[in-house]
Design an enzyme around this catalytic site. Structure first.
Site, PDB file in Angstrom:
ATOM      1  N   THR A 185      -4.745   4.588   2.753  1.00 51.28           N
ATOM      2  CA  THR A 185      -3.049   4.641   2.815  1.00 51.28           C
ATOM      3  C   THR A 185      -3.054   5.532   1.563  1.00 51.28           C
ATOM      4  OG1 THR A 185      -3.504   2.753   1.101  1.00 51.28           O
ATOM      5  CG2 THR A 185      -2.987   2.394   3.628  1.00 51.28           C
ATOM      6  N   LYS A 186      -4.050   6.090   0.893  1.00 51.69           N
ATOM      7  CA  LYS A 186      -3.745   6.847  -0.185  1.00 51.69           C
ATOM      8  C   LYS A 186      -3.416   8.172  -0.185  1.00 51.69           C
ATOM      9  CE  LYS A 186      -5.243   3.706  -3.346  1.00 51.69           C
ATOM     10  NZ  LYS A 186      -5.187   2.466  -2.519  1.00 51.69           N
TER      11      LYS A 186
END
Ligand SMILES: Cc1ncc(COP(=O)(O)O)c(C=O)c1O
Length: 387
Positions: A185-186
């Site tokens: 998700t970064k």
């Protein structure tokens, strides 16, 4: 009108470049573990943030663990961090037999408050770990000065920081150990992955520990003309990042500017839409920093709504908008609450923020229409449940 398809909270923004980069490693089929691509990724990352040295790892958690180990954290040592972080920041200290101390946050920025750090420092403090929450850098001048005054080390949890800046300097452009995350998700991702940066001496120590404590890495032992011989100088861990993941990470790093500007377009749209809302408050950005805006956190004004944060999230879901909460504070997690006797009120500012916070969808993949759908849903919920 609610949108028809579900808007997920933070999908990766991948292009053909990433597909080709990973395929090239697989097609070549020579070395799938940490090899030339991982070296290339490390070097490119080091250059991008102007770090003294960089070590690619299979997670940011690995980087935090190695950083604590390199600083010799063990039984009887205390590490101070913020309650408003992912459990990994504290877990690694617990693995090493150390003690977690927390210092409350500032309600405006949601960052660790240096005054609270000073109150938490004892003779046993070994490390301070500020978390650059949501990609906004902490007040590092004050924190570094405090650390120097008390003779303690600083490890920066930079999991959210691509790309964040303090003045003209990138987060990572410091002798402190700093750990970045490339989790799915970064802002940039390698699926799973992390990077540890810092002074060459500290990163060199971490490099040995990151691969079993071996005196040389595997790639150097298996290439042509290399000797099979190795030694183990201390019992280390298995934290190396494979070439396939590095190829993905490198392709994302190469697109960082493009990805960041797409992310910022969503951030600006949200900021403009919500800045005057009486139903919610935005997080303040400190002067002279650039946030990577990994998260877009809103703080609900519970006095003007007749639902709580959890119900607000349910309402978003019903309108096909994904969201999340960052984070359930460390002092409210069962293990920590039990071990240290903490109650929710032990860190009142983190608790206050936790009760009000919602992370809205944010990704470089989002379109203007996606962001407008989020604004519409938030406005609709606020109006419907206005007190
Ligand atoms: C603040 C913070 N620290 C550490 C981590 C751990 O990162 P990783 O999943 O790469 O180990 C995360 C991941 O979500 C995080 O948000």
């Amino acid at each position: 009108m609610a949108r028809e398809s579900f808007l997920s909270f933070s999908p990766p923004a991948l292009s053909e470049a990433e597909v080709q980069a990973v395929m090239a490693v697989v097609k070549e089929g020579l070395w799938l573990s940490s090899g030339p691509k991982t070296k290339e990724f490390e070097q490119a990352f080091q250059k991008r943030v102007n770090a003294p040295a960089a070590l690619a790892l299979n997670s940011c958690t690995a980087g935090l663990h190695l950083a604590m180990a390199v600083h010799g954290v063990g039984e009887g040592d205390e590490m101070i961090t913020t309650p408003l972080t992912f459990c990994a920041t504290a877990n690694v200290v617990e693995h090493l037999g150390g003690t977690t101390r927390l210092a409350d946050i500032d309600r405006e920025t949601l960052l660790i408050d240096p005054k609270e750090i000073e109150r938490a420092i004892t003779k046993k403090t070994k490390v301070i770990t500020p978390v650059h929450y949501a990609g906004q850098p902490c007040d590092m001048d004050t924190i570094n000065a405090l650390a120097a005054k008390h003779g303690v080390k600083v490890v920066e949890d930079a999991a959210h920081c691509m790309p964040s800046k303090i003045g003209a300097k990138w987060v990572g452009d410091t002798e402190n150990l700093a750990t970045f995350s490339f989790y799915a998700t970064k802002n940039i991702t390698s699926g799973e992955g992390g990077m540890l940066t810092g002074s060459k001496a500290l990163v060199d120590q971490a490099r040995v520990l990151a691969l079993h404590g071996l005196s040389r890495d595997a790639w150097n032992r298996f290439s042509k003309g290399a000797s099979w011989k190795y030694d183990v100088v201390e019992p280390g861990y298995k934290y190396n990042l494979p070439d396939m993941a590095s190829a993905l990470g490198l392709a994302q790093l190469n697109r960082l500017d493009e990805l960041y500007s797409a992310r910022m377009a969503v951030v600006r749209l949200y900021e403009n839409a919500f800045k005057d809302s009486k139903y919610l408050k935005l997080v303040r950005t400190r002067p002279d920093v650039q946030s990577s805006h990994h998260l877009f956190v809103i703080l609900l004004n519970l006095d003007s709504l007749n639902i709580d944060r959890d119900q607000f999230i349910v309402e978003l879901g019903e309108r096909n908008i994904g969201s999340s909460v960052h984070y359930l504070p460390v002092h409210m997690l069962t293990y920590y609450a039990k071990k240290y006797g903490w109650t929710p009120e032990s860190f009142p500012n983190a608790h206050w923020a936790f009760q009000r916070m919602v992370s809205l969808p944010l990704s470089s993949k989002m379109t203007t229409a996606d962001a407008e759908d989020v604004v519409e849903a938030v406005d609709d919920i606020c109006k419907k449940f206005a007190r």
